[in-house]
Design an enzyme around this catalytic site. Structure first.
Site, PDB file in Angstrom:
ATOM      1  N   ARG A 194     -30.628 -17.315  46.382  1.00  0.00           N
ATOM      2  CA  ARG A 194     -30.343 -16.767  45.061  1.00  0.00           C
ATOM      3  C   ARG A 194     -29.439 -17.722  44.298  1.00  0.00           C
ATOM      4  O   ARG A 194     -29.082 -18.781  44.796  1.00  0.00           O
ATOM      5  CB  ARG A 194     -29.693 -15.385  45.190  1.00  0.00           C
ATOM      6  CG  ARG A 194     -28.363 -15.398  45.898  1.00  0.00           C
ATOM      7  CD  ARG A 194     -27.868 -13.969  46.137  1.00  0.00           C
ATOM      8  NE  ARG A 194     -26.665 -13.995  46.942  1.00  0.00           N
ATOM      9  CZ  ARG A 194     -26.175 -12.929  47.562  1.00  0.00           C
ATOM     10  NH1 ARG A 194     -26.784 -11.779  47.475  1.00  0.00           N
ATOM     11  NH2 ARG A 194     -25.071 -13.013  48.272  1.00  0.00           N
TER      12      ARG A 194
ATOM     13  N   THR B 278     -26.651 -19.827  42.934  1.00  0.00           N
ATOM     14  CA  THR B 278     -25.436 -20.268  43.604  1.00  0.00           C
ATOM     15  C   THR B 278     -24.491 -20.997  42.668  1.00  0.00           C
ATOM     16  O   THR B 278     -23.419 -21.418  43.079  1.00  0.00           O
ATOM     17  CB  THR B 278     -25.763 -21.264  44.729  1.00  0.00           C
ATOM     18  OG1 THR B 278     -26.400 -22.379  44.119  1.00  0.00           O
ATOM     19  CG2 THR B 278     -26.642 -20.647  45.776  1.00  0.00           C
TER      20      THR B 278
ATOM     21  N   SER C 126     -43.957 -29.782  42.453  1.00  0.00           N
ATOM     22  CA  SER C 126     -43.605 -29.059  41.235  1.00  0.00           C
ATOM     23  C   SER C 126     -43.666 -27.546  41.469  1.00  0.00           C
ATOM     24  O   SER C 126     -42.827 -26.789  40.972  1.00  0.00           O
ATOM     25  CB  SER C 126     -44.559 -29.473  40.105  1.00  0.00           C
ATOM     26  OG  SER C 126     -44.504 -28.554  39.049  1.00  0.00           O
TER      27      SER C 126
ATOM     28  N   CYS D  34     -25.262 -28.212  47.687  1.00  0.00           N
ATOM     29  CA  CYS D  34     -24.898 -26.828  47.981  1.00  0.00           C
ATOM     30  C   CYS D  34     -25.581 -26.396  49.275  1.00  0.00           C
ATOM     31  O   CYS D  34     -26.773 -26.616  49.455  1.00  0.00           O
ATOM     32  CB  CYS D  34     -25.316 -25.960  46.799  1.00  0.00           C
ATOM     33  SG  CYS D  34     -26.022 -24.380  47.192  1.00  0.00           S
TER      34      CYS D  34
ATOM     35  N   CYS E 241     -28.452 -23.887  49.197  1.00  0.00           N
ATOM     36  CA  CYS E 241     -29.650 -24.499  48.612  1.00  0.00           C
ATOM     37  C   CYS E 241     -30.270 -25.467  49.609  1.00  0.00           C
ATOM     38  O   CYS E 241     -31.480 -25.598  49.706  1.00  0.00           O
ATOM     39  CB  CYS E 241     -29.301 -25.280  47.352  1.00  0.00           C
ATOM     40  SG  CYS E 241     -28.166 -24.428  46.260  1.00  0.00           S
TER      41      CYS E 241
END
Ligand code: NAG
Ligand code: NAG
Length: 464
Positions: free
Chosen positions: A187, A189, A248, A390, A393
Site C-alpha cells: 500500500r 508508503t 509497464s 523503501c 516496496c
C-alpha cells in the site's frame, strides 16, 4: 488548463493510439471515461477483450485466489531485503540499513530476529526525522510466531534448486528472512518522487530493449517526446514490445494498489487507508497523462493475460500426486491443494487465452537469442529491486518480479512440462516453494488490481 490545450492533447492522443476506434471527445468525457474509454474492447497483440477478463477475474477467480493466498503456505515468503544495490550507491538515505528501524511494537517478535541487528547508530539518529515517514510506512513487519518458525524449517527440506529465470535471491544468506505477507500489505508508503522515478526510469531506459537516443521523461507526469517513443515501440518486434509492456503493466499494477490503499488519514488515534481518486487520475487519466494512462492500464491487462496463460500451462506440475503444499498440517495441506487445483482448472477454462505461439515464432536461432536476451534483461530488473529505497516496496517489488520471472520460465518450458512424468520426481522441470509462492502472490496482486479498476470506475462515475 484551458479547453484548447485539452483539445490539442486529445487530438494527439487520438493519433498516437493504435486503438480500436474508441476515439476521444475530450471535453464532454466524464472522469471515468477519461481513464477507461480506451481501455475496453480488444487488446493489442491479443484477441481478448477487457470485459471478459473483468467478469472472469472479479467474480470467478479473485475470491478463491484470495482465500488460497491467506493460507500458511502462501503467506510466508523468504526474502533478503539487505542486499546492497549493485548499480549505484544507495540513492535514498532511507534505504540504508541503519535507517530501517523495525517497528518492534509487539512481544511476538521472536528473540532470534530481535537480536539480529537494528541498533540505532548515531548517524541513523540524525537521519531519523527525515526517514521517519518512510520507516513507519515502509518498514517490514518481520514478526513470526514460534510455531511458524519451526514449520518453515521443514519447508525448506522440500525444496531443491533449479535454474532460475530470475536472479536467485540468495535465500540461504543469513540476511534472508521470512516475512508474513498478510502483515505487510502492499500500500501507499510515501515512497515517491525522484527516488522512485529513478528506479523505474533505469528499468525502462536500460533494460527494456530501448535505444539510447530516445529519452523518456523522468517525471511520468511531465510531457515529452511521447510521440517518438511510441512510434519507436511500434517498430519493435512483438517480443520486445511484449517485454516493455510487461514491465509497464507491473508498474501500473503497483500504482493501482498505491492509489487504492492510500493513507487518507494519519493521526495518533487512527490510520485510515482507502481509495484516493486524485492519485489514481494523476496516474491514469487520459488527459492528465497525455494519453499514457489508458495505455498503462492496457499493459496491466496484458500482464494479467501472460500470467494467466502461464498458470494454465503449469497445471500438470501441480496435478502430480507427489506434489504437496507442505506446511506440516496434513488435512490443511490437502485442502489447499484441492483449492489450488480448482483455481488452476478454472484458469484453464478461460476461453480467450493469450496465444504465446506468436512469441518466438521466427526462425529458431533468432528465437533462442531472444529468449536469452529476455532472461538477461529480466535478471537485471530483479537486481534493480535491491536499489529500491523503501523496504516494503522492495519486498513487493522483488516478489512480483520473481513471480513474473516464474511465469516466463513456465512459458519457456512448455515442452518440459508436457514431458513430465506423471509420478515420481520431475527433474526436467521444477518449481521451488519460493517460486510457487511468488507466482501466485504476484498473480494475486494483478488480480486485485483488475478488481480495483472496477472500484475506481464506479467511484469516478459517481463524481460526475
Ligand atoms: C543492467 O542494468 C544496468 C543498470 O541499469 C545497466 O547498466 C546494464 O546495461 C543492464 N544490462 C542488461 C543486460 O540489460
Ligand atoms: C490524494 O492524493 C493527492 C495526490 O495525488 C494528495 O494531494 C491528496 O492529499 C490525497 N488525498 C487524501 C484525502 O489523502
Amino acid at each position: 488548463m484551458g479547453r484548447g490545450w485539452g483539445l490539442l492533447i486529445g487530438l494527439l492522443g487520438a493519433v498516437w493510439l493504435l486503438s480500436s476506434g474508441h476515439g476521444g471527445q475530450q471535453s464532454s468525457e466524464t472522469a471515468a471515461q477519461r481513464c477507461f474509454c480506451q481501455v475496453s474492447g480488444y487488446l493489442d497483440d491479443c484477441t481478448c477483450d477487457v470485459e471478459t477478463i473483468d467478469r472472469f477475474n472479479n467474480y470467478r477467480l479473485f475470491p478463491r485466489l484470495q482465500k488460497l493466498l491467506e493460507s500458511d503456505y502462501f503467506r510466508y515468503y523468504k526474502v533478503n531485503l539487505k542486499r546492497p544495490c549493485p548499480f549505484w550507491n544507495d540513492i535514498s538515505q532511507c534505504g540504508r540499513r541503519d535507517c530501517a528501524v523495525k517497528p518492534c511494537q509487539s512481544d511476538e517478535v521472536p528473540d532470534g530476529i530481535k537480536s539480529a541487528s537494528y541498533k540505532y547508530s548515531e548517524e541513523a539518529n540524525n537521519l531519523l526525522e527525515e526517514c521517519e515517514q518512510a520507516e513507519r510506512l515502509g518498514a517490514v513487519d518481520e514478526s513470526l510466531s514460534e510455531e511458524t518458525q519451526k514449520a518453515v524449517l521443514q519447508w525448506t527440506k522440500h525444496d531443491d534448486s533449479s535454474d532460475n529465470f530470475c536472479e536467485a535471491d540468495d535465500i540461504q544468506s543469513p540476511d534472508a528472512e521470512y516475512v508474513d505477507l498478510l502483515l505487510n500489505p502492499e500500500r501507499y508508503t510515501g515512497y515517491k518522487g525522484p527516488d522512485a522515478w529513478k528506479i523505474w526510469n533505469v528499468i525502462y531506459e536500460e533494460n527494456c530493449f530501448k535505444p539510447q537516443t530516445i529519452k523518456r521523461p523522468l517525471n511520468p507526469l511531465a510531457s515529452g517526446q511521447e510521440n517518438t517513443f511510441y512510434s519507436w515501440l511500434e517498430g519493435l518486434c512483438v517480443e520486445k514490445r511484449a517485454f516493455y509492456r510487461l514491465i509497464s503493466g507491473l508498474h501500473a499494477s503497483i500504482n493501482v494498489h498505491l492509489s487504492a490503499r492510500y493513507l487518507l488519514q494519519d493521526t495518533w488515534l487512527e490510520k485510515k487507508w482507502g481509495h484516493n481518486i486524485t492519485e489514481f487520475q494523476q496516474r491514469f487519466d487520459g488527459i492528465l497523462t497525455e494519453g499514457e494512462g489508458p495505455r498503462r492500464l492496457k499493459n496491466l491487462y496484458f500482464l494479467y493475460l501472460i500470467e494467466l496463460r502461464a498458470l494454465s500451462k503449469v497445471l500438470p506440475f501441480f496435478e502430480r500426486p507427489d506434489f504437496q503444499l507442505f506446511t506440516g498440517n496434513k488435512i490443511q495441506d490437502a485442502e489447499n491443494k484441492m483449492l489450488l487445483l480448482e483455481i488452476l482448472h478454472e484458469i484453464k477454462s478461460f476461453p480467450l487465452h493469450f496465444d504465446e505461439n506468436s512469441f518466438f515464432a521466427g526462425d529458431k536461432k533468432e528465437a533462442h537469442k531472444l529468449k536469452e536476451d529476455f532472461r538477461l534483461h529480466f535478471r537485471n530488473i530483479s537486481r534493480i529491486m535491491d536499489c529500491v529505497g523503501c523496504f516494503k516496496c522492495r519486498l513487493w517489488g522483488k516478489l512480483q518480479t520473481q513471480g513474473l520471472g516464474t511465469a516466463l520460465k513456465i512459458l519457456f518450458s512448455e515442452k518440459l512440462i508436457a514431458n513430465m512424468p506423471e509420478s515420481g520426481p520431475s527433474y526436467e522441470f521444477h518449481l521451488t516453494r519460493q517460486e510457487i509462492v511468488s507466482l501466485f502472490n504476484a498473480f494475486g496482486r494483478i488480480s486485485t488490481s483488475v478488481k480495483e479498476l472496477e472500484n475506481f470506475r464506479n467511484l469516478l462515475q459517481n463524481i460526475h
